[in-house]
Design a protein around this motif. Structure first.
Motif, PDB file in Angstrom:
ATOM      1  N   HIS A 184       0.861  -1.190   0.000  1.00 31.95           N
ATOM      2  CA  HIS A 184       0.000   0.000   0.000  1.00 31.95           C
ATOM      3  C   HIS A 184       0.894   1.236   0.000  1.00 31.95           C
ATOM      4  N   GLN A 185       0.710   2.086  -1.008  1.00 29.68           N
ATOM      5  CA  GLN A 185       1.535   3.285  -1.149  1.00 29.68           C
ATOM      6  C   GLN A 185       0.666   4.514  -0.923  1.00 29.68           C
ATOM      7  N   LEU A 186       1.150   5.437  -0.072  1.00 31.49           N
ATOM      8  CA  LEU A 186       0.400   6.639   0.288  1.00 31.49           C
ATOM      9  C   LEU A 186       0.806   7.803  -0.607  1.00 31.49           C
ATOM     10  N   TRP A 187      -0.199   8.591  -1.024  1.00 26.11           N
ATOM     11  CA  TRP A 187       0.031   9.721  -1.925  1.00 26.11           C
ATOM     12  C   TRP A 187      -0.620  10.974  -1.353  1.00 26.11           C
ATOM     13  N   LEU A 188       0.038  12.099  -1.542  1.00 17.03           N
ATOM     14  CA  LEU A 188      -0.515  13.411  -1.190  1.00 17.03           C
ATOM     15  C   LEU A 188      -0.873  14.131  -2.484  1.00 17.03           C
ATOM     16  N   ILE A 189      -2.124  14.605  -2.574  1.00 17.38           N
ATOM     17  CA  ILE A 189      -2.609  15.234  -3.809  1.00 17.38           C
ATOM     18  C   ILE A 189      -3.137  16.629  -3.467  1.00 17.38           C
ATOM     19  N   PRO A 190      -2.343  17.683  -3.688  1.00 20.44           N
ATOM     20  CA  PRO A 190      -2.818  19.043  -3.400  1.00 20.44           C
ATOM     21  C   PRO A 190      -3.837  19.483  -4.449  1.00 20.44           C
ATOM     22  N   SER A 244       0.334   3.358 -10.009  1.00 21.00           N
ATOM     23  CA  SER A 244       0.223   2.458 -11.147  1.00 21.00           C
ATOM     24  C   SER A 244      -0.870   1.428 -10.954  1.00 21.00           C
ATOM     25  N   GLY A 245      -1.283   1.229  -9.711  1.00 24.86           N
ATOM     26  CA  GLY A 245      -2.338   0.276  -9.409  1.00 24.86           C
ATOM     27  C   GLY A 245      -3.618   0.978  -8.993  1.00 24.86           C
ATOM     28  N   PRO A 246      -4.633   0.223  -8.656  1.00 26.16           N
ATOM     29  CA  PRO A 246      -5.914   0.819  -8.264  1.00 26.16           C
ATOM     30  C   PRO A 246      -5.804   1.584  -6.945  1.00 26.16           C
ATOM     31  N   VAL A 247      -6.584   2.665  -6.853  1.00 25.66           N
ATOM     32  CA  VAL A 247      -6.647   3.432  -5.608  1.00 25.66           C
ATOM     33  C   VAL A 247      -7.642   2.746  -4.679  1.00 25.66           C
ATOM     34  N   ALA A 248      -7.143   2.263  -3.544  1.00 27.74           N
ATOM     35  CA  ALA A 248      -7.988   1.514  -2.621  1.00 27.74           C
ATOM     36  C   ALA A 248      -8.808   2.427  -1.728  1.00 27.74           C
ATOM     37  N   ALA A 249      -8.262   3.581  -1.351  1.00 27.62           N
ATOM     38  CA  ALA A 249      -8.971   4.487  -0.441  1.00 27.62           C
ATOM     39  C   ALA A 249      -8.473   5.910  -0.659  1.00 27.62           C
ATOM     40  N   VAL A 268      -4.399   6.023  -1.081  1.00 26.54           N
ATOM     41  CA  VAL A 268      -3.582   4.823  -0.961  1.00 26.54           C
ATOM     42  C   VAL A 268      -3.863   3.939  -2.166  1.00 26.54           C
ATOM     43  N   SER A 269      -2.805   3.602  -2.872  1.00 22.15           N
ATOM     44  CA  SER A 269      -2.941   2.729  -4.037  1.00 22.15           C
ATOM     45  C   SER A 269      -2.318   1.374  -3.744  1.00 22.15           C
ATOM     46  N   VAL A 270      -2.799   0.364  -4.477  1.00 22.09           N
ATOM     47  CA  VAL A 270      -2.271  -0.993  -4.351  1.00 22.09           C
ATOM     48  C   VAL A 270      -1.201  -1.159  -5.429  1.00 22.09           C
ATOM     49  N   GLU A 271       0.048  -1.386  -4.990  1.00 25.82           N
ATOM     50  CA  GLU A 271       1.174  -1.406  -5.915  1.00 25.82           C
ATOM     51  C   GLU A 271       1.950  -2.719  -5.798  1.00 25.82           C
ATOM     52  N   PRO A 272       2.740  -3.019  -6.814  1.00 29.71           N
ATOM     53  CA  PRO A 272       3.609  -4.207  -6.724  1.00 29.71           C
ATOM     54  C   PRO A 272       4.674  -4.007  -5.651  1.00 29.71           C
TER      55      PRO A 272
END
Length: 242
Positions: free
Chosen positions: A172-178, A230-235, A216-220
């Motif tokens: 699970h990878q966390l992203w900040l989107i302003p 690159s993967g689906p956004v889970a939340a 949070v996206s699901v990544e390899p």
């Protein structure tokens, strides 16, 4: 302090030394600045003053005995019939009595100043910026992550509500989107079922404000191979004040 007793930790020892009045001028100034900004340290100093306060009351006033000068006069080879020597004796007797009185007064002042709470000039009160919070939910409204951002510490705390071991082949990878540009910035990986503190640098801190989104996206394994998910956004969820 007894050699067999427990050693005080640094803040407690500093508080005790400040209450005793044994710090140097620079150390005392630093301690008083710390009292203005650190409530727990100020309480420790006050607690030590309460413990040590009775010591000042045990120091009695010092006054010369009435027998001092007659004893000195008897020991001096002075001819009372000599007016010049008598005047000198009277002068030095008065000067010495005054000096002893001054010493006694100085001792009383030192005891008083040592037991008196220091005058602390409080630092200008500045309102701390409010904490921002976000619930990262699925499209169906299920909360998978909760986050809090502290602007004062410039740190984000993210907690995963996903049970550990749910998907051992992905991360699970966390992203900040302003909202200003809508471009995701990676903040790192979040392990399922754990809480993690993520310090943000100056540029990311400026983007972490009310209305900014966390996703949070699901990544390899190893994370997204692309600049964005690159993967689906889970939340996903937006930062805001509660």
């Amino acid at each position: 302090m007894s050699d067999t007793g427990p050693e005080m930790v640094e803040p407690e020892a500093l508080a005790a030394e400040h209450a005793l009045g044994v710090l140097t001028a620079p150390e005392r100034a630093a301690a008083e600045l710390r009292m203005a900004s650190d409530a727990s340290f100020a309480q420790a100093v006050d607690a030590w003053r309460v413990r040590l306060g009775p010591l000042a009351s045990e120091v009695a006033d010092v006054a010369p005995s009435d027998k001092v000068w007659p004893r000195i006069e008897r020991a001096l080879p002075v001819n009372d019939n000599n007016p010049q020597l008598a005047r000198r004796l009277a002068f030095w007797r008065g000067a010495t009595v005054g000096a002893m009185g001054l010493a006694a007064a100085s001792l009383m002042v030192a005891v008083y100043l040592g037991s008196r709470p220091p005058v602390v000039i409080p630092a200008p009160a500045t309102a701390a910026p409010p904490m921002l919070n976000a619930s990262l939910n699925t499209e169906g409204g299920q909360a998978l992550f909760v986050a809090s951002y502290d602007p004062q510490r410039q740190a984000l705390i993210i907690t995963s509500l996903v049970p550990p071991g749910t998907d051992p082949l992905h991360v699970h990878q966390l992203w900040l989107i302003p909202p200003e540009d809508g471009v995701p910035r990676s903040l790192g990986m979040v392990e399922p079922g754990t809480a993690k503190t993520m310090p943000l640098d100056a540029s990311l801190s400026q983007m972490a404000h009310e209305g900014s989104q966390l996703a949070v996206s699901v990544e390899p394994m190893g994370g997204s191979p692309e600049p964005g998910p690159s993967g689906p956004v889970a939340a996903i969820g937006a930062l805001g004040e509660i």
